[in-house]
Scaffold this active site. Sequence first.
Site, PDB file in Angstrom:
ATOM      1  N   GLU A 166       0.845  -1.186   0.000  1.00  0.00           N
ATOM      2  CA  GLU A 166       0.000   0.000   0.000  1.00  0.00           C
ATOM      3  C   GLU A 166       0.891   1.250   0.000  1.00  0.00           C
ATOM      4  OE1 GLU A 166      -2.526   0.792   3.384  1.00  0.00           O
ATOM      5  OE2 GLU A 166      -4.053   1.705   2.112  1.00  0.00           O
ATOM      6  N   GLY A 298       5.347   0.812  10.633  1.00  0.00           N
ATOM      7  CA  GLY A 298       4.057   0.733  11.300  1.00  0.00           C
ATOM      8  C   GLY A 298       3.432  -0.630  11.261  1.00  0.00           C
ATOM      9  N   MET A 300       0.479  -3.068   8.638  1.00  0.00           N
ATOM     10  CA  MET A 300      -0.225  -3.070   7.353  1.00  0.00           C
ATOM     11  C   MET A 300      -1.235  -4.197   7.320  1.00  0.00           C
ATOM     12  SD  MET A 300      -0.775  -1.862   4.370  1.00  0.00           S
ATOM     13  CE  MET A 300      -2.064  -2.616   3.375  1.00  0.00           C
ATOM     14  N   GLU A 301      -2.482  -3.821   6.956  1.00  0.00           N
ATOM     15  CA  GLU A 301      -3.623  -4.717   7.072  1.00  0.00           C
ATOM     16  C   GLU A 301      -3.778  -5.713   5.929  1.00  0.00           C
ATOM     17  OE1 GLU A 301      -3.759  -1.380   6.472  1.00  0.00           O
ATOM     18  OE2 GLU A 301      -5.369  -0.874   5.077  1.00  0.00           O
ATOM     19  N   ASN A 302      -2.673  -6.299   5.419  1.00  0.00           N
ATOM     20  CA  ASN A 302      -2.806  -7.328   4.389  1.00  0.00           C
ATOM     21  C   ASN A 302      -3.820  -8.356   4.876  1.00  0.00           C
ATOM     22  OD1 ASN A 302      -0.265  -6.178   3.286  1.00  0.00           O
ATOM     23  ND2 ASN A 302       0.567  -7.124   5.129  1.00  0.00           N
ATOM     24  N   GLU A 335      -5.776  -2.542  12.888  1.00  0.00           N
ATOM     25  CA  GLU A 335      -5.507  -3.375  11.707  1.00  0.00           C
ATOM     26  C   GLU A 335      -6.598  -4.416  11.498  1.00  0.00           C
ATOM     27  OE1 GLU A 335      -3.309  -2.387   9.684  1.00  0.00           O
ATOM     28  OE2 GLU A 335      -2.501  -0.910  11.086  1.00  0.00           O
ATOM     29  N   HIS A 338      -9.643  -3.252   9.781  1.00  0.00           N
ATOM     30  CA  HIS A 338      -9.465  -3.220   8.327  1.00  0.00           C
ATOM     31  C   HIS A 338      -9.833  -4.546   7.661  1.00  0.00           C
ATOM     32  CE1 HIS A 338      -7.689   0.653   7.564  1.00  0.00           C
ATOM     33  NE2 HIS A 338      -6.596   0.448   8.271  1.00  0.00           N
ATOM     34  N   GLU A 357      -9.128   4.499   6.656  1.00  0.00           N
ATOM     35  CA  GLU A 357      -8.278   4.861   7.793  1.00  0.00           C
ATOM     36  C   GLU A 357      -9.027   5.574   8.920  1.00  0.00           C
ATOM     37  OE1 GLU A 357      -5.749   3.435   8.171  1.00  0.00           O
ATOM     38  OE2 GLU A 357      -5.111   2.833   6.172  1.00  0.00           O
TER      39      GLU A 357
END
Length: 891
Positions: A166, A298, A300-302, A335, A338, A357
Amino acid sequence: MGGRIVRDMRVPLLAFLVLFLIRSLAGAVEKPFNFTETPGKLPKEVVPTEYAIRIVPNMDNFTFAGSETVKLNVRSPVYQLVLNALELRIEAASVDGKELPLSEIKTDTEEELLTLTLPSGLAAGDHALMLRFTGKINQQGQGLFYMRYQEHGSGARKVMLGTQFEATDARRFFPCWDEPAFRARFQLTVVVPENWLAVSNMPIESEQKIAGGKEVRFAPTPLMSSYLNVFVAGELDFIESQVGPTQVRVIATKGKAELGRYALKVSAEILKYYNDYFGVPYPLPKLDQIAIPGGFGGAMENWGGITYYESVLLFDPKNSSAQTKQDICEVIAHEMAHMWFGDLVTMAWWDNLWLNEGFASWMGSKCTAHLNPQWEVWLARDLPRDPTRRSGIAKEAAMESDARSTTHPIHQPVATEAEANSAFDDITYKKGQSFLRMLESFLGEDVFRDGIRRYIAAHKYSNTTTADLWNALSDASSKSVREIAAGWTEQPGFPVVNVKRETDGKVRLTQERFTVNFKNAPPLLWQIPLTYSLVGEAAATLLMTDKTATLEKVPADRALKLNVNGAGNYRVQYDEPSWKLLLKTLPKLGVEDRVNLMSDAWALVQAGRAPVSLYFGLVETLPASTDLAEREQIINVLDFMNGLWLDSSEHEKFQRYAQGLLRPTFEALGWASKPDEPANAERLRASLISALGHLDDPEVLASCREHFEKYVADPPSLAPDLRPAVLAVVGRYADEKTWNKLHELGLKTTSIEDKQNYYNALAGASDPKLVKKTLAIALTDELPTSRAIFLVSRVARDSGRPDIAWEFAKTNMKALLTKVDAAGANRYAPSLFAFFSDDSRADELRAYAKKNLSQATAPEVAKVIDEIQFRAEFKKRLAIQIDARIEKKNH
Ligand SMILES: [Zn+2]
């Protein structure tokens, strides 16, 4: 955009009305999601439906070889296929088994596009594209990247792989339709060394030994956006649990998985909470929480494989602080929100990034507050990992940015990749969060949740615009949510409500735009979901739709508080009689309302709407309290002022005044924790030690040195909560010997959290010789890349020598920028100027940007120039006012 055009004019009433109408209409323009009308560069005639991707990394030269087959649905005949690719070499391409000549394969680096020309065209219907390509493995978090780290226990130097896609970096890993509306199924196959664990979005489908390692094939994903793919591999361990049908794992480098116990426990609690809240259970068979020791900063919401920088996932009960625990819970909750809001339902285009977000920030805080009411989550001080971002309560940080001329609406046009990466700012996250909180409290918790359930059910496995969310909330509430929301999402800024007592128990309310350092701002109007109460009585609501409104039957001797619990995203300015009544009733107000009054008072001072005595008069009137949020609000203000005056004659006088404000609370708490003290006492103690230390309090400094000596000999002697504060104070006044000791400790530890504490302490050292020594570390590989670059920002902020930090950065900019990820690239250089309060630095930045920076950095440059100018002006104004205040107090 409207804001800039009219900013230098006086706006007559008619223009104001026209402007308001235009803005209202602009709010109406956005339509529900429609694939063909969604913005983006890629033509919509060709839609990929399934990708089968195979990647073979080469760890000797950090490159990889890849191949993919993409099933395409061609909606109308085409002569070209246009998709995204960046820093990939395309070695072969074929369509439906027919090889394309290399001359028909064009890559455009500038536009990040790959164009394949098909001599005989492609008819509507299903087709297959096959590509072979090679790419590179980066050292920063862009696309596929490697991380070097010291293994826990053995200390051996290791290397592992991770990805960060992203906003627009999946195209560095495989050629793809890399825009969020192009949902497809992705099936990844990778070749890795035999002793490695490989992780992706879905569980492993098959695994087989091959020459040089093993080939791992993952199950295909559901329909999702390309930026949500993930691949992590290395010598990894995991712990796991089961929540209903979902396997939950915490994965970390070998020897560290046990430190994931806390994360595993809260992940399970959060999963249950969200399964219920969203009304659609988590849809994938597994959920992995992956700790990675570098590369990006940070989380990441994979989908199904969330990546976290190690220190926001791993918790060591013996050595981690309570702050770390709370950060971990909040980041996981964000996360995981998300997984539904972002992954199951995805914004159609980056102009609606706030949908992802803002929502995840609000939901994450709501869930954390539900699970841990004692943490006062909505009042908690947010300490961003990037030191150049504003710290403070999330809502306050957003309002500070939003009051300036450089702000933008939550919903903003995005045309380029650089703009997409710049959209990740405080307005998107924190104003989005704050607006949703205000809307929820206005619609009611149950009605709001019902709207969210409708939204998720209607749009799962698809994309949306903000209009889709408002429609669902309107259906649930029977209120016109879009009309209320338009002012908050489609226009910049926010209002201040002026409160004026009139005769006969009438209180007149007037709204206007609240600004800081922004002359002649275009006036705007909001629909404000107001809350108010007579202190001690239940709250009432009023939707303020006009410029003025009147409250009736308010007794002249009763205090009236607006913005109950500070849940609204607006400021309130009271007239003198109202303010005096509030000061008298302070002990009857809850902590949320007291913090809200303090925050508003400080903002009014910044805006030049009130003298500094309004704020300090309030602070001096507050009842003695050891409440964390209230004291931290004061600490934040004092810390800001202390930084402003480092090199001026007011400094010492101010420091003595500030010490006087904080000392009584610290003396009540003392150094040692007591068994019966309130839950947040230890954290407040740490905040006060750090604040008093930075205000040059000699006693605190001496005690910190003493505690540090003992800690070096016997680490458990210092409570984990106090370590960051004590180390920071010791670091700030370090001589060479102390600096070396801190550095040695930092080099030795394999705990990312401890390491960070030591290097933060080094960053605060104020002796110019040591400042230079600290800066030099940023060019080594002692720290993960994302932390190495923040070391320079930290020195700029904490050493009191932003000038030395900038000289260093200017000289070494090229080397530093190779360590910055996509989201940070536009703001890195300008952000280093944020701690100057001298107008000449604004000119210097302007000149530097013109010569050295790309157009994409322009908004960041403008923000920092505004900040420098604000500080310069504020510093002068404060000096006069605070002098008078201190004189008065000393008499
Ligand atoms: Zn997020």
